[in-house]
Design a protein around this motif. Structure first.
Motif, PDB file in Angstrom:
ATOM      1  N   LEU A 280     -23.645 -40.906 -65.324  1.00  0.00           N
ATOM      2  CA  LEU A 280     -25.050 -40.770 -64.921  1.00  0.00           C
ATOM      3  C   LEU A 280     -25.582 -40.010 -64.099  1.00  0.00           C
ATOM      4  O   LEU A 280     -24.803 -39.381 -62.905  1.00  0.00           O
ATOM      5  CB  LEU A 280     -25.173 -42.500 -64.426  1.00  0.00           C
ATOM      6  N   ARG A 281     -26.581 -39.174 -64.665  1.00  0.00           N
ATOM      7  CA  ARG A 281     -27.066 -38.112 -63.805  1.00  0.00           C
ATOM      8  C   ARG A 281     -28.327 -38.545 -63.351  1.00  0.00           C
ATOM      9  O   ARG A 281     -29.323 -39.069 -64.175  1.00  0.00           O
ATOM     10  CB  ARG A 281     -26.968 -36.874 -64.340  1.00  0.00           C
ATOM     11  N   ALA A 282     -28.900 -38.251 -62.229  1.00  0.00           N
ATOM     12  CA  ALA A 282     -30.390 -38.410 -61.638  1.00  0.00           C
ATOM     13  C   ALA A 282     -30.520 -37.302 -60.673  1.00  0.00           C
ATOM     14  O   ALA A 282     -29.849 -36.564 -59.730  1.00  0.00           O
ATOM     15  CB  ALA A 282     -30.431 -39.649 -61.242  1.00  0.00           C
ATOM     16  N   ARG A 283     -31.857 -36.917 -60.580  1.00  0.00           N
ATOM     17  CA  ARG A 283     -32.291 -36.157 -59.618  1.00  0.00           C
ATOM     18  C   ARG A 283     -32.162 -36.636 -58.252  1.00  0.00           C
ATOM     19  O   ARG A 283     -32.324 -36.007 -56.957  1.00  0.00           O
ATOM     20  CB  ARG A 283     -33.839 -35.775 -59.870  1.00  0.00           C
TER      21      ARG A 283
ATOM     22  N   ARG B 156     -29.498 -36.816 -53.079  1.00  0.00           N
ATOM     23  CA  ARG B 156     -28.879 -35.458 -53.643  1.00  0.00           C
ATOM     24  C   ARG B 156     -29.117 -35.573 -55.168  1.00  0.00           C
ATOM     25  O   ARG B 156     -28.661 -36.793 -55.817  1.00  0.00           O
ATOM     26  CB  ARG B 156     -27.490 -35.052 -53.231  1.00  0.00           C
ATOM     27  N   PRO B 157     -29.311 -34.489 -55.880  1.00  0.00           N
ATOM     28  CA  PRO B 157     -29.076 -34.334 -57.351  1.00  0.00           C
ATOM     29  C   PRO B 157     -27.678 -34.516 -57.619  1.00  0.00           C
ATOM     30  O   PRO B 157     -27.013 -33.846 -57.086  1.00  0.00           O
ATOM     31  CB  PRO B 157     -29.948 -33.270 -57.724  1.00  0.00           C
ATOM     32  N   ALA B 158     -27.389 -35.594 -58.609  1.00  0.00           N
ATOM     33  CA  ALA B 158     -25.846 -35.575 -58.766  1.00  0.00           C
ATOM     34  C   ALA B 158     -25.626 -36.094 -60.342  1.00  0.00           C
ATOM     35  O   ALA B 158     -26.522 -36.973 -61.033  1.00  0.00           O
ATOM     36  CB  ALA B 158     -25.220 -36.505 -57.957  1.00  0.00           C
ATOM     37  N   THR B 159     -24.321 -35.760 -60.841  1.00  0.00           N
ATOM     38  CA  THR B 159     -23.966 -36.475 -61.873  1.00  0.00           C
ATOM     39  C   THR B 159     -22.839 -37.469 -61.379  1.00  0.00           C
ATOM     40  O   THR B 159     -21.829 -36.654 -60.766  1.00  0.00           O
ATOM     41  CB  THR B 159     -23.625 -35.747 -63.010  1.00  0.00           C
ATOM     42  N   LEU B 160     -22.809 -38.749 -61.627  1.00  0.00           N
ATOM     43  CA  LEU B 160     -21.692 -39.369 -61.369  1.00  0.00           C
ATOM     44  C   LEU B 160     -20.765 -39.796 -62.547  1.00  0.00           C
ATOM     45  O   LEU B 160     -21.395 -40.336 -63.658  1.00  0.00           O
ATOM     46  CB  LEU B 160     -22.343 -40.982 -60.733  1.00  0.00           C
TER      47      LEU B 160
ATOM     48  N   GLU C 186     -20.283 -34.734 -59.538  1.00  0.00           N
ATOM     49  CA  GLU C 186     -20.750 -33.357 -59.737  1.00  0.00           C
ATOM     50  C   GLU C 186     -22.106 -32.818 -59.692  1.00  0.00           C
ATOM     51  O   GLU C 186     -23.277 -33.968 -59.534  1.00  0.00           O
ATOM     52  CB  GLU C 186     -20.115 -33.287 -61.228  1.00  0.00           C
ATOM     53  N   PRO C 187     -22.344 -31.621 -59.914  1.00  0.00           N
ATOM     54  CA  PRO C 187     -23.887 -31.243 -59.902  1.00  0.00           C
ATOM     55  C   PRO C 187     -24.678 -31.867 -60.822  1.00  0.00           C
ATOM     56  O   PRO C 187     -23.897 -32.275 -61.865  1.00  0.00           O
ATOM     57  CB  PRO C 187     -23.656 -29.825 -59.837  1.00  0.00           C
ATOM     58  N   TYR C 188     -26.053 -31.903 -60.705  1.00  0.00           N
ATOM     59  CA  TYR C 188     -26.556 -32.665 -61.621  1.00  0.00           C
ATOM     60  C   TYR C 188     -26.561 -32.174 -63.240  1.00  0.00           C
ATOM     61  O   TYR C 188     -26.656 -32.774 -64.043  1.00  0.00           O
ATOM     62  CB  TYR C 188     -28.329 -32.265 -61.180  1.00  0.00           C
ATOM     63  N   ASP C 189     -26.533 -30.631 -63.304  1.00  0.00           N
ATOM     64  CA  ASP C 189     -26.444 -29.973 -64.398  1.00  0.00           C
ATOM     65  C   ASP C 189     -24.907 -29.804 -64.886  1.00  0.00           C
ATOM     66  O   ASP C 189     -24.910 -28.872 -65.772  1.00  0.00           O
ATOM     67  CB  ASP C 189     -27.366 -28.900 -64.337  1.00  0.00           C
ATOM     68  N   ALA C 190     -23.990 -30.622 -64.449  1.00  0.00           N
ATOM     69  CA  ALA C 190     -22.493 -30.520 -64.984  1.00  0.00           C
ATOM     70  C   ALA C 190     -22.598 -30.882 -66.594  1.00  0.00           C
ATOM     71  O   ALA C 190     -22.780 -31.861 -67.015  1.00  0.00           O
ATOM     72  CB  ALA C 190     -21.738 -31.467 -64.261  1.00  0.00           C
TER      73      ALA C 190
ATOM     74  N   PRO D 208     -34.638 -41.048 -65.847  1.00  0.00           N
ATOM     75  CA  PRO D 208     -35.871 -40.367 -65.814  1.00  0.00           C
ATOM     76  C   PRO D 208     -36.123 -39.716 -64.612  1.00  0.00           C
ATOM     77  O   PRO D 208     -35.793 -40.541 -63.605  1.00  0.00           O
ATOM     78  CB  PRO D 208     -36.800 -41.574 -66.365  1.00  0.00           C
ATOM     79  N   ASP D 209     -36.664 -38.725 -64.453  1.00  0.00           N
ATOM     80  CA  ASP D 209     -37.272 -38.237 -63.232  1.00  0.00           C
ATOM     81  C   ASP D 209     -38.480 -39.311 -62.718  1.00  0.00           C
ATOM     82  O   ASP D 209     -38.853 -39.951 -63.066  1.00  0.00           O
ATOM     83  CB  ASP D 209     -38.080 -36.904 -63.699  1.00  0.00           C
ATOM     84  N   GLY D 210     -38.099 -39.510 -61.343  1.00  0.00           N
ATOM     85  CA  GLY D 210     -38.783 -40.187 -60.355  1.00  0.00           C
ATOM     86  C   GLY D 210     -38.246 -41.418 -60.219  1.00  0.00           C
ATOM     87  O   GLY D 210     -38.425 -42.211 -59.345  1.00  0.00           O
TER      88      GLY D 210
END
Length: 470
Positions: free
Chosen positions: A23-26, A35-39, A50-54, A68-70
């Protein structure tokens, strides 16, 4: 613009119910910081952050969902004060309906109180009856159980503790149900607390003084102010002072349930400054409502201890900010419509309890926003602090609850801060359609709940487990 009338926004933007690989979110609340992240999720845990754009996780076997952003991602709420009432009073609330309500409100773990079920959870046999009922009903989220401390059962406490209850609850005044008696004097209280200290367990305490309640007793009345006068601040302060003295004598660890009176805050602060092992909770409804706006003959807003004044409410918010109050819970205490409406508006006759499991946390987040309080603080009070209270923050080889960190439980909530909701009690999932929050306009809503790395179907959540003390 008029908000939509709804209680759980659809999961149109979320993946289908089932396992989720990443799951990734801003905006993700990672160990209390945004923080932005990818779980990356595996085996019910957050396996990596991981970083958001992993990129590698775009091909995760169970799929990667980009939130979704927001929308923001929070740890699942741990509500450590819930009355399910099954078995025995399942018509008031059962495990299936309660855990469905929990899932829709972003609550991924509840801790069930030892009353008002029949039998109460005051013996190992009562505990086993409760567990059997929970398994038979089916669980939408994880469930842990409190044991009960009542006159004559001090010899049962060790067996209950060994069987895995999270701690013990007692009343210092009548509980409202005949099968769960209160500890009537200091000798009974000390006897139980001495055993609690020996077990290195926790006693959670309903602290109202029966003598103060008797002195303030009021006859039948539909007036909220009359009801408020019948549960005075002095009932809480006297009982809390008594509990503090008992903790000082016995060394037992104690937790004050549902603090409503700000007049007790100095007593509590002094006890904590002294080093006494005392923690404190308050409830969503004490922070979201004020006596000045409660109409007469409105039993849906009756609870014990009661919702007090606006000035009192402000002081409770300040005590949370100052760390004098540790956590916020629902004290979800439902009943049938017949019990709640007993007396036809007579607030002395109606059942006292508020059903807030599904909407309490989002209402709290909305009230916090109005007061300039960050959502991270709300999460700390409703997830991290409650998990720590019952020992779910450190479970040995099992994943910790109440926070998002590498190795923690993959219990997650996706929350839309801008959603507009008007609560309709007929659409709520708990068993009886009565709610103090009915008609309340709330900004912010849970859109997705993830339990152990699985997206839940909010209409029919499944897969919750019975938890025992680590």
């Amino acid at each position: 613009m008029t908000p939509d009338v709804q209680t759980a926004p659809p999961q149109a933007l979320a993946p289908a119910a089932g396992p989720l690989g990443a799951l990734r979110a801003r905006e993700v609340l990672v160990d209390g910081a945004w923080r932005p992240a990818t779980l990356v999720l595996a085996e019910g845990r957050v396996a990596a952050i991981e970083p958001y754009d992993a990129e590698p996780y775009d091909a995760a076997p169970a799929g990667t969902w980009t939130v979704p952003d927001g929308h923001v991602v929070l740890p699942g709420v741990v509500d450590s004060h819930v009355h399910v009432n099954e078995p025995g009073r399942t018509s008031w609330e059962g495990f299936a309906s309660a855990t469905r309500a929990a899932a829709r409100g972003g609550v991924t773990t509840i801790v069930d109180m030892p009353l008002n079920s029949i039998p109460p959870t005051t013996t190992v046999a009562g505990l086993e009856a409760k567990r059997a009922a929970a398994v038979a009903a089916g669980l939408g989220v994880d469930v842990a159980l409190w044991g009960g401390a009542v006159p004559g059962n001090v010899g049962e406490l060790a067996g209950l503790w060994d069987a895995g209850v999270m701690g013990f609850k007692c009343f210092l005044s009548p509980s409202g149900v005949p099968e769960f008696g209160h500890l009537e004097d200091d000798a009974q209280l000390d006897e139980h607390l001495t055993e609690i200290a020996r077990l290195r367990a926790l006693m959670v305490v309903h602290a109202e003084d029966p003598a103060e309640l008797e002195a303030a007793a009021h006859g039948p009345s539909r007036s909220y102010q009359d009801f408020l006068a019948s549960r005075p601040d002095s009932a809480e302060t006297a009982a809390i002072a008594r509990l503090i003295d008992a903790v000082r004598r016995t060394g037992a660890r104690a937790h004050l349930l549902h603090l409503s009176s700000a007049r007790a805050l100095d007593l509590i602060a002094d006890a904590r400054a002294e080093g006494l092992p005392l923690t404190v909770e308050t409830c969503h409804h004490y922070l979201c409502f004020a006596a000045e706006t409660i109409p007469d003959a409105a039993p849906q807003l009756k609870c014990c201890p009661p919702i007090r004044s606006e000035a009192n409410r402000d002081l409770l918010w300040q005590a949370l900010a100052d760390g004098v109050i540790d956590c916020v819970v629902s004290d979800h205490s439902p009943s049938t419509a017949e019990e709640k409406q007993r007396g036809d508006g007579d607030l002395q006759a109606a059942w006292g309890g508020i059903s807030g499991l599904e909407v309490g946390s989002v209402a709290l987040a909305d009230e916090a926003r109005r007061r300039g309080v960050d959502l991270a603080d709300v999460s700390r009070w409703t997830s991290a602090a409650t998990a720590r209270l019952v020992g779910l923050d450190d479970r040995g080889d099992l994943p910790a609850k109440g926070r998002i960190a590498v190795g923690s439980a993959a219990d997650l909530v996706v929350y839309d801060p801008e959603a507009r909701v008007v609560v309709d009690q007929e659409l709520l999932a708990h068993r009886n359609p009565i709610s103090a929050y009915h008609g309340r306009a709330i900004r912010g809503a849970v859109t997705t709940t993830v339990l152990g790395g699985r997206v839940l179907d909010l209409e029919a959540p499944a897969g919750g487990e019975l938890l025992t003390r680590p």
